[in-house]
Design a protein around this motif. Structure first.
Motif, mmCIF file in Angstrom:
data_model
loop_
_atom_site.group_PDB
_atom_site.id
_atom_site.type_symbol
_atom_site.label_atom_id
_atom_site.label_comp_id
_atom_site.label_asym_id
_atom_site.label_seq_id
_atom_site.Cartn_x
_atom_site.Cartn_y
_atom_site.Cartn_z
ATOM 1 N N ALA A 2 0.833 -1.205 0.000
ATOM 2 C CA ALA A 2 0.000 0.000 0.000
ATOM 3 C C ALA A 2 0.861 1.245 0.000
ATOM 4 N N VAL A 3 1.994 1.212 0.777
ATOM 5 C CA VAL A 3 2.895 2.360 0.832
ATOM 6 C C VAL A 3 3.510 2.610 -0.535
ATOM 7 N N ALA A 4 3.910 1.519 -1.196
ATOM 8 C CA ALA A 4 4.519 1.664 -2.512
ATOM 9 C C ALA A 4 3.541 2.285 -3.494
ATOM 10 N N ARG A 5 2.275 1.856 -3.451
ATOM 11 C CA ARG A 5 1.275 2.421 -4.344
ATOM 12 C C ARG A 5 1.077 3.901 -4.058
ATOM 13 N N GLN A 6 1.028 4.261 -2.755
ATOM 14 C CA GLN A 6 0.838 5.655 -2.394
ATOM 15 C C GLN A 6 2.018 6.497 -2.873
ATOM 16 N N ASN A 7 3.234 5.971 -2.716
ATOM 17 C CA ASN A 7 4.412 6.683 -3.189
ATOM 18 C C ASN A 7 4.360 6.884 -4.695
ATOM 19 N N GLY A 8 3.881 5.866 -5.399
ATOM 20 C CA GLY A 8 3.742 5.982 -6.848
ATOM 21 C C GLY A 8 2.745 7.049 -7.228
ATOM 22 N N VAL A 9 1.624 7.106 -6.508
ATOM 23 C CA VAL A 9 0.620 8.138 -6.759
ATOM 24 C C VAL A 9 1.193 9.516 -6.486
ATOM 25 N N ALA A 10 1.924 9.640 -5.379
ATOM 26 C CA ALA A 10 2.518 10.933 -5.019
ATOM 27 C C ALA A 10 3.536 11.381 -6.063
ATOM 28 N N ARG A 11 4.353 10.450 -6.554
ATOM 29 C CA ARG A 11 5.341 10.803 -7.579
ATOM 30 C C ARG A 11 4.658 11.234 -8.863
ATOM 31 N N ARG A 12 3.597 10.531 -9.200
ATOM 32 C CA ARG A 12 2.864 10.891 -10.418
ATOM 33 C C ARG A 12 2.267 12.292 -10.300
ATOM 34 N N GLU A 13 1.649 12.594 -9.151
ATOM 35 C CA GLU A 13 1.054 13.918 -8.951
ATOM 36 C C GLU A 13 2.124 15.001 -8.962
ATOM 37 N N ALA A 14 3.289 14.705 -8.370
ATOM 38 C CA ALA A 14 4.377 15.679 -8.355
ATOM 39 C C ALA A 14 4.856 15.993 -9.773
ATOM 40 N N LEU A 15 4.929 14.968 -10.612
ATOM 41 C CA LEU A 15 5.347 15.178 -12.000
ATOM 42 C C LEU A 15 4.299 15.970 -12.776
ATOM 43 N N LEU A 16 3.026 15.697 -12.538
ATOM 44 C CA LEU A 16 1.973 16.455 -13.212
ATOM 45 C C LEU A 16 1.978 17.914 -12.758
ATOM 46 N N ASP A 17 2.203 18.146 -11.473
ATOM 47 C CA ASP A 17 2.295 19.521 -10.967
ATOM 48 C C ASP A 17 3.488 20.235 -11.596
ATOM 49 N N ALA A 18 4.613 19.520 -11.707
ATOM 50 C CA ALA A 18 5.800 20.108 -12.320
ATOM 51 C C ALA A 18 5.556 20.417 -13.791
ATOM 52 N N ALA A 19 4.866 19.526 -14.477
ATOM 53 C CA ALA A 19 4.546 19.757 -15.888
ATOM 54 C C ALA A 19 3.694 21.015 -16.044
ATOM 55 N N LEU A 20 2.725 21.180 -15.160
ATOM 56 C CA LEU A 20 1.870 22.357 -15.241
ATOM 57 C C LEU A 20 2.673 23.637 -15.021
ATOM 58 N N ARG A 21 3.608 23.617 -14.073
ATOM 59 C CA ARG A 21 4.452 24.789 -13.849
ATOM 60 C C ARG A 21 5.311 25.095 -15.078
ATOM 61 N N CYS A 22 5.840 24.044 -15.686
ATOM 62 C CA CYS A 22 6.644 24.237 -16.896
ATOM 63 C C CYS A 22 5.814 24.837 -18.026
ATOM 64 N N LEU A 29 4.241 24.113 -26.130
ATOM 65 C CA LEU A 29 5.045 23.712 -27.280
ATOM 66 C C LEU A 29 6.538 23.877 -27.045
ATOM 67 N N ARG A 30 6.921 24.623 -26.029
ATOM 68 C CA ARG A 30 8.346 24.837 -25.755
ATOM 69 C C ARG A 30 8.831 24.042 -24.543
ATOM 70 N N THR A 31 8.023 23.102 -24.116
ATOM 71 C CA THR A 31 8.364 22.268 -22.963
ATOM 72 C C THR A 31 8.585 20.827 -23.409
ATOM 73 N N GLY A 32 9.593 20.189 -22.846
ATOM 74 C CA GLY A 32 9.850 18.783 -23.116
ATOM 75 C C GLY A 32 9.844 17.986 -21.824
ATOM 76 N N ILE A 33 9.894 16.693 -21.948
ATOM 77 C CA ILE A 33 9.819 15.839 -20.770
ATOM 78 C C ILE A 33 11.038 16.033 -19.861
ATOM 79 N N GLU A 34 12.184 16.405 -20.436
ATOM 80 C CA GLU A 34 13.376 16.654 -19.619
ATOM 81 C C GLU A 34 13.182 17.905 -18.752
ATOM 82 N N ASP A 35 12.482 18.905 -19.296
ATOM 83 C CA ASP A 35 12.183 20.099 -18.499
ATOM 84 C C ASP A 35 11.319 19.736 -17.291
ATOM 85 N N VAL A 36 10.355 18.876 -17.531
ATOM 86 C CA VAL A 36 9.464 18.446 -16.451
ATOM 87 C C VAL A 36 10.244 17.654 -15.406
#
Length: 230
Positions: A2-22, A29-36
């Motif tokens: 359960a902890v591993a799943r929660q950590n995975g969810v948290a990492r996914r949300e963190a990446l989506l939040d970072a993508a939105l900031r980028c 169009l000027r953002t790539g996955i490396e920027d995220v």
């Protein structure tokens, strides 16, 4: 586990939040996955473990944005008890969410203009259909889609079409569209558009028979000269 799943969810949300900031800083169009990845402080392996490529990340953020927007709209539309108040709530809730979440809204409109591949496009279409099911059902019960109207056409083009256009303009440049005007005008415009596509009302104006509607002259005689439409 359960902890591993929660950590995975948290990492996914963190990446989506970072993508939105980028996207807010650089534009979609000027953002790539490396920027995220750099923005999130994540390792390359963790990024590609969660998202196979950049389009997958964009699609995931778009899906999360749909969930948030539709959740906001649904609560307000379901509280309405008439067709007119529900249509007003639909447009007002959409506008309110856009004004309160400009970064997500700007991303959403930019992403919708992209040509996503068939897999992501089909999955997002299914997600939108699922998320909007409650709203569509409630509007249908109130008679918004009566007369054989297509719910998809009514909601996305007829009722929300002008709001979508105004929101795109509002988000594209400061001062392009007055939000006060949008809130005062667009809900009423949607209510007016709802009436204009009603077959019975068209028949009343033209004197022609619509599906399920009696001829105008006959209706007038039956009601002893008093014409009652709708």
């Amino acid at each position: 586990m359960a902890v591993a799943r929660q950590n995975g969810v948290a990492r996914r949300e963190a990446l989506l939040d970072a993508a939105l900031r980028c996207f807010e800083q650089r534009g979609l169009l000027r953002t790539g996955i490396e920027d995220v990845r750099k923005e999130a402080g994540a390792s390359p392996s963790s990024v590609y473990h969660l998202f196979e490529d950049f389009p997958a990340l964009v699609a995931a953020l778009l899906e999360r944005t749909f969930e948030r927007l539709v959740g906001h709209v649904t609560a307000r539309v379901l509280a309405a008890r008439t067709a007119r108040s529900a249509v007003r709530a639909l447009v007002e809730a959409h506008l309110t969410w856009v004004f309160d979440h400009e970064g997500e809204a700007r991303f959403m409109y930019q992403a919708l203009a992209l040509e996503l591949d068939g897999h992501h496009r089909a999955a997002l279409r299914e997600t939108k259909t699922r998320l909007k099911a409650e709203v569509i059902a409630h509007l249908s019960e109130l008679g918004v889609f009566s007369g054989g109207r297509s719910s998809e056409v009514m909601v996305d083009i007829v009722l929300l079409g002008p709001a979508h256009q105004a929101c795109r303009a509002y988000l594209s440049a400061s001062g392009a569209v007055d939000p006060t005007w949008m809130k005062a005008t667009l809900p009423e415009l949607a209510c007016g558009a709802m009436g204009k596509v009603d077959p019975a009302q068209r028949a009343a104006r033209t004197g022609k028979r619509a599906s399920g509607a009696e001829p105008l002259q006959q209706a007038g005689r039956r009601r002893k000269g008093k014409l009652e439409i709708g």
